[in-house]
Design a protein around this motif. Sequence first.
Motif: not given
Length: 434
Positions: A271-273, A319-324, A358-360, A399-403
């Motif tokens: 469950n982690a990309a 909900v919006a989906y962010h693509d990892a 990418c979210c960084g 991504c969850l942490l960063q966003i």
Amino acid sequence: MAETVATRYLATPRTAAVEPGPDLAARLQDLRKCVHCGICLPQCPTYLTLGEEMDSPRGRLYLMRAAAEGRIALNDTVARHLDLCLGCRACETACPSGVAYGSLLEAARAALAARRPLRERLLARALFAVFPRPERVGVMLGVLKLYRASGLAALVRRTGILGRFPRLRAMESLVADVPASEPLPEVIAATGKRRGRVGLLTGCVQRHLYPHVNRDTARLLSLAGWEVVVPRDQGCCGALELHAGHLDAFRRRARSLVASFPLDCDFIAVNAAGCGSAMKEYHHWTDEPLVRGFALKTRDITELLVEAELPLGRLDGTVAYHDACHLAHGQRIRREPRELLARIPGLVLVELPESDLCCGSAGVYNLLEPELAERLLERKVQRIVESGARVIAAGNPGCLLQIAKGCRARGVAVEVVHPVELLARAVAQRGADA
Ligand code: SF4
Ligand code: SF4
């Protein structure tokens, strides 16, 4: 000329140049596949941000090829352009010539790894002493929790001293909370008609910071008819070492992870990309049959759940989906998570502009390159605000942490969750409604 992240680094003293290692030289044919068309450039986050050709995929491939052909040395300048790459692989998705950019980058980083300046080697050693070891990640997070609870964090922030240490500040601000976590049972029985057996990767970061995501994952798999096996002694997948070019350590990590799972698992669920992407490509780096078999059995959780009929109750909201990156570009998975979210009654899935930019986060990129990571995060948060969604779903803990950090810092009131959390809530709602 205005100082940029790249120019500042390029002004730093040079160290001895290195020859490309065997892994990069062996990839010359792959490097020559790039026809310099530039189609990948508008998809590259570092090119979009810095506007430098050498910080684009085409520029970096040009440097790697010149080094592999012996025309230039792998010196500090080349290293810096490669270091600024997020490894997001958006260029691979865009490339019509099929250039395998991600593995070429890893080979180039492997050639550079041994000859890094002392300061960088010490930093890498410190990071790799902790992150690929789940028990040490747990200790580090325990210390962080104490640092916050004792009031020391507030004191340190008031002194402003962290402003002088951007990497430390990035690390300090990334984690908002460390939840209590209990290990999952080693075997969780299937519910209803049994499909088979699935091994579950619990992840180094996921198990400590998002233990509820692992619980939800196991519960949903069980509901989907899978017996879930969760080996207690499983370690790290090695993704961070792979991306840093520490290939021998990565291969050892891969072998050890493979050995911790029973051979009779039909699939290995992740469950982690970032972990899933590395595990699916194990066989690119070793030809051992067991490791290859394990790679072929690895699935992202959404690939398994999309085949199941889950009892989903109503969840109202947007909900919006962010693509990892390592799902969309690394594993080419975009449809499954969206389809699963769209199945939840009452939940409206809205478009997130630039959802696959990418979210960084990019592994530990946000800790090593906080300035550029922050600029990408700023852009991501703007897009989230434009989407109007109140919930953001993403399939990767980084991504969850960063966003979440970006939204928190800017006062944007959204909930940031893994898609399995929403599915588990919908299942619970169906139970409550019954
Ligand atoms: S991996 Fe990402 S950051 Fe690196 S060159 Fe490709 S698109 Fe750019
Ligand atoms: S990596 Fe692919 S898309 Fe980018 S310049 Fe080379 S051939 Fe073109």
